[in-house]
Design a protein around this motif. Structure first.
Motif, PDB file in Angstrom:
ATOM      1  N   LYS A   1      -2.842   5.795  -5.898  1.00 18.00           N
ATOM      2  CA  LYS A   1      -3.773   6.129  -4.823  1.00 18.00           C
ATOM      3  C   LYS A   1      -4.013   7.628  -4.829  1.00 18.00           C
ATOM      4  O   LYS A   1      -3.065   8.413  -4.895  1.00 18.00           O
TER       5      LYS A   1
ATOM      6  N   GLN B   1       0.829  -1.196   0.000  1.00 18.04           N
ATOM      7  CA  GLN B   1       0.000   0.000   0.000  1.00 18.04           C
ATOM      8  C   GLN B   1       0.870   1.255   0.000  1.00 18.04           C
ATOM      9  O   GLN B   1       0.600   2.220  -0.694  1.00 18.04           O
TER      10      GLN B   1
ATOM     11  N   LYS C   1       2.357   2.424  -3.367  1.00 19.79           N
ATOM     12  CA  LYS C   1       1.500   2.975  -4.400  1.00 19.79           C
ATOM     13  C   LYS C   1       1.906   4.419  -4.698  1.00 19.79           C
ATOM     14  O   LYS C   1       2.361   5.146  -3.827  1.00 19.79           O
TER      15      LYS C   1
END
Length: 293
Positions: free
Chosen positions: A55, A25, A28
């Motif tokens: 993102k 995550q 990103k």
């Protein structure tokens, strides 16, 4: 009876998986969008949400926008957790790159803050003056920028084809660039049309400023064979059509690109975002992004 297979999980593996997911995550691309409540802004936000590696971390718009304070992805029926803001510094605080398809004055204001914060930029804004372009170039000494009048992959492949065609049709062919856009477009010719003219002029060893013809009216006389003509049409909701005509004696060649959706600009922009990853400074264009040099 067959014995059920055992699925023993090593101790601590769930924590490792969670850490890996968290790391993924974090890796990103953190992207902010300028003009977030406009048509292109919406297309960019939708493309970011649909991507697996980007993102949305910031959304900017002018203070008068009715979207200020609302969730940037509300138009999709989705909560992104990112409010639309008129505060440039706050809107860029958590982002690694800004995508900007606004207007020159707004883009330059955004770029000054990007430079302060070390945020890279993907610029699709058109209509810059030479002085404004020089300011973008100066910013690129401190941050990495991809700037192109059209982020479409297809358009940039078309530019490469025009470069090749102009070199082969250097004499005996009259050149006209015809572009058509929606009624809301505020600049003419389009940035893409001008880029096409620049690519052609460079291939021919000409200075576009000296050979461009932007209007014809009345008794114009015979065409200058070295001229590169431009025609602009505005109407309806046309996303963007560009045709370059090479008119010779006994034949003509037309190279055309037609955009049916702004999604092509959004996808090209995300390719530019990925290209900028790890780059600290420099001014690039879509030829660099697509390896068309």
């Amino acid at each position: 009876m067959a014995k059920a297979a055992s699925s023993t999980v090593p101790a601590g593996s769930s924590g490792t998986a969670a850490a890996a997911a968290g790391e993924q995550q974090q890796q990103k691309h953190r992207v902010a969008v300028a003009g977030a409540s406009g048509r292109m802004g919406h297309m960019l936000i939708e493309a970011i949400r649909a991507s697996g590696d980007c993102k949305l971390t910031g959304a900017l718009d002018i203070p008068a926008s009715p979207a200020i304070g609302n969730d940037a992805a509300a138009f999709l029926g989705h909560a992104s957790g990112v409010p639309v803001s008129a505060d440039i510094r706050a809107g860029l605080a958590h982002s690694g790159v800004l995508i900007d398809f606004t207007r020159p004055e707004g883009t330059l204001a955004h770029l000054r803050v990007c430079r302060d914060l070390g945020v890279s930029a993907v610029i699709g804004t058109t209509g810059f003056t030479d002085r404004q372009k020089a300011e973008v170039e100066a910013s690129a000494r401190d941050i990495a920028i991809v700037m192109a009048p059209n982020m479409s992959v297809g358009v940039n492949v078309t530019l490469k084809l025009l470069q090749m065609a102009a070199g082969a049709l250097a004499s005996g062919y009259d050149i006209e660039v015809i572009e058509t856009h929606h009624r809301h477009k505020v600049d003419a010719p389009s940035g893409t049309a001008l880029k096409m003219g620049e690519v052609i002029a460079h291939a021919l060893g000409r200075d576009l400023k000296q050979h461009a013809v932007f209007s014809r009216e009345g008794i114009t006389g015979e065409r200058d064979p070295s001229a590169i003509g431009f025609s602009s049409i505005r109407g309806g909701d046309i996303v963007g059509d560009h045709t370059v005509l090479f008119a010779g004696t006994g034949e003509r060649i037309e190279i055309t690109h037609k955009a049916a959706s702004r999604s092509t600009y959004a996808e090209g922009s995300l390719r530019a975002v990925r290209f900028l990853a790890g780059r600290k400074s420099g001014l690039f264009d879509m030829f660099d992004v697509l390896g068309l040099r």
